[in-house]
Design a protein around this motif. Structure first.
Motif, PDB file in Angstrom:
ATOM      1  N   GLY A  66       0.810  -1.213   0.000  1.00 22.61           N
ATOM      2  CA  GLY A  66       0.000   0.000   0.000  1.00 22.61           C
ATOM      3  C   GLY A  66       0.841   1.259   0.000  1.00 22.61           C
ATOM      4  O   GLY A  66       0.585   2.199   0.749  1.00 22.61           O
ATOM      5  N   ILE A  67       1.861   1.273  -0.842  1.00 22.27           N
ATOM      6  CA  ILE A  67       2.734   2.445  -0.958  1.00 22.27           C
ATOM      7  C   ILE A  67       2.645   2.947  -2.401  1.00 22.27           C
ATOM      8  O   ILE A  67       2.921   2.201  -3.334  1.00 22.27           O
ATOM      9  CB  ILE A  67       4.197   2.097  -0.631  1.00 22.27           C
ATOM     10  CG1 ILE A  67       4.309   1.540   0.785  1.00 22.27           C
ATOM     11  CG2 ILE A  67       5.096   3.301  -0.827  1.00 22.27           C
ATOM     12  CD1 ILE A  67       5.655   0.945   1.106  1.00 22.27           C
ATOM     13  N   GLY A  68       2.278   4.216  -2.577  1.00 18.21           N
ATOM     14  CA  GLY A  68       2.231   4.801  -3.920  1.00 18.21           C
ATOM     15  C   GLY A  68       1.237   4.131  -4.848  1.00 18.21           C
ATOM     16  O   GLY A  68       1.489   3.992  -6.044  1.00 18.21           O
ATOM     17  N   THR A  69       0.109   3.728  -4.308  1.00 15.73           N
ATOM     18  CA  THR A  69      -0.871   2.951  -5.070  1.00 15.73           C
ATOM     19  C   THR A  69      -1.282   3.634  -6.366  1.00 15.73           C
ATOM     20  O   THR A  69      -1.321   2.985  -7.423  1.00 15.73           O
ATOM     21  CB  THR A  69      -2.119   2.668  -4.202  1.00 15.73           C
ATOM     22  OG1 THR A  69      -1.710   1.866  -3.088  1.00 15.73           O
ATOM     23  CG2 THR A  69      -3.203   1.956  -4.978  1.00 15.73           C
ATOM     24  N   ARG A  70      -1.580   4.903  -6.318  1.00 14.89           N
ATOM     25  CA  ARG A  70      -2.037   5.592  -7.536  1.00 14.89           C
ATOM     26  C   ARG A  70      -0.928   5.707  -8.575  1.00 14.89           C
ATOM     27  O   ARG A  70      -1.158   5.529  -9.765  1.00 14.89           O
ATOM     28  CB  ARG A  70      -2.608   6.964  -7.192  1.00 14.89           C
ATOM     29  CG  ARG A  70      -3.975   6.864  -6.542  1.00 14.89           C
ATOM     30  CD  ARG A  70      -4.609   8.237  -6.388  1.00 14.89           C
ATOM     31  NE  ARG A  70      -6.032   8.114  -6.220  1.00 14.89           N
ATOM     32  CZ  ARG A  70      -6.687   8.395  -5.103  1.00 14.89           C
ATOM     33  NH1 ARG A  70      -6.028   8.831  -4.047  1.00 14.89           N
ATOM     34  NH2 ARG A  70      -7.993   8.261  -5.044  1.00 14.89           N
ATOM     35  N   ILE A  71       0.272   6.002  -8.140  1.00 17.79           N
ATOM     36  CA  ILE A  71       1.406   6.135  -9.065  1.00 17.79           C
ATOM     37  C   ILE A  71       1.738   4.782  -9.695  1.00 17.79           C
ATOM     38  O   ILE A  71       1.886   4.668 -10.914  1.00 17.79           O
ATOM     39  CB  ILE A  71       2.638   6.720  -8.343  1.00 17.79           C
ATOM     40  CG1 ILE A  71       2.357   8.152  -7.907  1.00 17.79           C
ATOM     41  CG2 ILE A  71       3.878   6.652  -9.220  1.00 17.79           C
ATOM     42  CD1 ILE A  71       3.357   8.708  -6.923  1.00 17.79           C
ATOM     43  N   VAL A  72       1.861   3.756  -8.869  1.00 19.58           N
ATOM     44  CA  VAL A  72       2.177   2.419  -9.368  1.00 19.58           C
ATOM     45  C   VAL A  72       1.077   1.930 -10.312  1.00 19.58           C
ATOM     46  O   VAL A  72       1.364   1.374 -11.380  1.00 19.58           O
ATOM     47  CB  VAL A  72       2.387   1.423  -8.211  1.00 19.58           C
ATOM     48  CG1 VAL A  72       2.508  -0.004  -8.727  1.00 19.58           C
ATOM     49  CG2 VAL A  72       3.604   1.803  -7.393  1.00 19.58           C
ATOM     50  N   SER A  73      -0.161   2.155  -9.949  1.00 17.86           N
ATOM     51  CA  SER A  73      -1.282   1.720 -10.800  1.00 17.86           C
ATOM     52  C   SER A  73      -1.274   2.443 -12.138  1.00 17.86           C
ATOM     53  O   SER A  73      -1.614   1.857 -13.171  1.00 17.86           O
ATOM     54  CB  SER A  73      -2.609   1.939 -10.080  1.00 17.86           C
ATOM     55  OG  SER A  73      -2.659   1.127  -8.919  1.00 17.86           O
ATOM     56  N   THR A  74      -0.866   3.702 -12.147  1.00 18.90           N
ATOM     57  CA  THR A  74      -0.734   4.445 -13.403  1.00 18.90           C
ATOM     58  C   THR A  74       0.328   3.797 -14.286  1.00 18.90           C
ATOM     59  O   THR A  74       0.113   3.573 -15.486  1.00 18.90           O
ATOM     60  CB  THR A  74      -0.370   5.918 -13.136  1.00 18.90           C
ATOM     61  OG1 THR A  74      -1.415   6.524 -12.374  1.00 18.90           O
ATOM     62  CG2 THR A  74      -0.166   6.692 -14.426  1.00 18.90           C
ATOM     63  N   LEU A  75       1.475   3.476 -13.704  1.00 21.35           N
ATOM     64  CA  LEU A  75       2.550   2.840 -14.466  1.00 21.35           C
ATOM     65  C   LEU A  75       2.114   1.473 -15.000  1.00 21.35           C
ATOM     66  O   LEU A  75       2.383   1.130 -16.157  1.00 21.35           O
ATOM     67  CB  LEU A  75       3.804   2.706 -13.597  1.00 21.35           C
ATOM     68  CG  LEU A  75       4.450   4.016 -13.161  1.00 21.35           C
ATOM     69  CD1 LEU A  75       5.572   3.758 -12.157  1.00 21.35           C
ATOM     70  CD2 LEU A  75       4.967   4.799 -14.362  1.00 21.35           C
ATOM     71  N   ILE A  76       1.433   0.710 -14.167  1.00 21.75           N
ATOM     72  CA  ILE A  76       0.933  -0.594 -14.598  1.00 21.75           C
ATOM     73  C   ILE A  76      -0.097  -0.422 -15.719  1.00 21.75           C
ATOM     74  O   ILE A  76      -0.123  -1.203 -16.673  1.00 21.75           O
ATOM     75  CB  ILE A  76       0.359  -1.373 -13.395  1.00 21.75           C
ATOM     76  CG1 ILE A  76       1.519  -1.887 -12.541  1.00 21.75           C
ATOM     77  CG2 ILE A  76      -0.548  -2.508 -13.845  1.00 21.75           C
ATOM     78  CD1 ILE A  76       1.117  -2.537 -11.250  1.00 21.75           C
ATOM     79  N   GLY A  77      -0.926   0.604 -15.605  1.00 21.85           N
ATOM     80  CA  GLY A  77      -1.891   0.888 -16.666  1.00 21.85           C
ATOM     81  C   GLY A  77      -1.202   1.137 -17.998  1.00 21.85           C
ATOM     82  O   GLY A  77      -1.618   0.608 -19.039  1.00 21.85           O
ATOM     83  N   PHE A  78      -0.112   1.901 -17.973  1.00 26.48           N
ATOM     84  CA  PHE A  78       0.650   2.150 -19.204  1.00 26.48           C
ATOM     85  C   PHE A  78       1.239   0.851 -19.755  1.00 26.48           C
ATOM     86  O   PHE A  78       1.236   0.621 -20.965  1.00 26.48           O
ATOM     87  CB  PHE A  78       1.757   3.180 -18.974  1.00 26.48           C
ATOM     88  CG  PHE A  78       1.270   4.594 -18.873  1.00 26.48           C
ATOM     89  CD1 PHE A  78       0.404   5.133 -19.823  1.00 26.48           C
ATOM     90  CD2 PHE A  78       1.673   5.402 -17.821  1.00 26.48           C
ATOM     91  CE1 PHE A  78      -0.046   6.438 -19.729  1.00 26.48           C
ATOM     92  CE2 PHE A  78       1.228   6.720 -17.717  1.00 26.48           C
ATOM     93  CZ  PHE A  78       0.365   7.233 -18.672  1.00 26.48           C
ATOM     94  N   ILE A  79       1.749   0.008 -18.871  1.00 26.63           N
ATOM     95  CA  ILE A  79       2.294  -1.279 -19.307  1.00 26.63           C
ATOM     96  C   ILE A  79       1.207  -2.114 -19.976  1.00 26.63           C
ATOM     97  O   ILE A  79       1.428  -2.726 -21.028  1.00 26.63           O
ATOM     98  CB  ILE A  79       2.933  -2.046 -18.121  1.00 26.63           C
ATOM     99  CG1 ILE A  79       4.206  -1.332 -17.672  1.00 26.63           C
ATOM    100  CG2 ILE A  79       3.214  -3.499 -18.493  1.00 26.63           C
ATOM    101  CD1 ILE A  79       4.792  -1.866 -16.378  1.00 26.63           C
ATOM    102  N   MET A  80       0.014  -2.121 -19.389  1.00 21.64           N
ATOM    103  CA  MET A  80      -1.079  -2.920 -19.956  1.00 21.64           C
ATOM    104  C   MET A  80      -1.536  -2.377 -21.309  1.00 21.64           C
ATOM    105  O   MET A  80      -1.804  -3.150 -22.234  1.00 21.64           O
ATOM    106  CB  MET A  80      -2.265  -2.984 -18.982  1.00 21.64           C
ATOM    107  CG  MET A  80      -1.994  -3.807 -17.750  1.00 21.64           C
ATOM    108  SD  MET A  80      -1.724  -5.554 -18.095  1.00 21.64           S
ATOM    109  CE  MET A  80       0.014  -5.640 -18.415  1.00 21.64           C
TER     110      MET A  80
END
Length: 138
Positions: A66-80
């Motif tokens: 639960g650290i940097g959830t929004r930032i990490v999820s944004t990066l994962i979204g770009f990867i997807m």
């Protein structure tokens, strides 16, 4: 967010984290050089494989904690999005990009809503708020 919604966001965050931790670890265990070579073979810079693998591995751990959830999820979204449009789209929906689309949707949900329940980041922020209120009242 209600308690039920927070529990749902927590489950999505942890599962997305586990999935990407596993994918990132697999890239390193299977030989990141091989993944870089595959990236080259499909017209992407091989160095991008290292970036993706690190985001998946470290990002997966961050999501679980639960650290940097929004930032990490944004990066994962770009990867997807990248995976869908560079590799999966030609295979069609089934046996193609349906799984990636689900992961993208979970990532977008977490970008929009966050996930505070059992979040290390929330614990740290709460600690800072408590410290601030103690020093302010002193």
């Amino acid at each position: 967010m209600s308690n039920k919604n927070e529990m749902g966001a927590f489950l999505l965050r942890v599962v997305l984290g586990v999935v990407f931790l596993a994918h990132g670890a697999a890239k390193f265990q299977g030989g990141i050089e091989n993944v870089a070579g595959w990236f080259d073979s499909i017209g992407l810079p091989g160095a991008l494989a290292y970036v993706v693998a690190i985001i998946e591995l470290v990002g997966g751990i961050a999501l679980i904690l639960g650290i940097g959830t929004r930032i990490v999820s944004t990066l994962i979204g770009f990867i997807m999005v990248g995976a869908i449009f560079t590799v999966k789209l030609p295979a069609g929906f089934l046996d193609g990009y349906e799984y990636d689309l689900v992961l993208l949707t979970v990532a977008v949900f977490l970008v929009l809503n966050g996930s505070k329940l059992y979040s290390l980041e929330q614990l740290i922020l709460k600690g800072k708020e408590d410290l601030h209120s103690i020093t302010k009242s002193a």
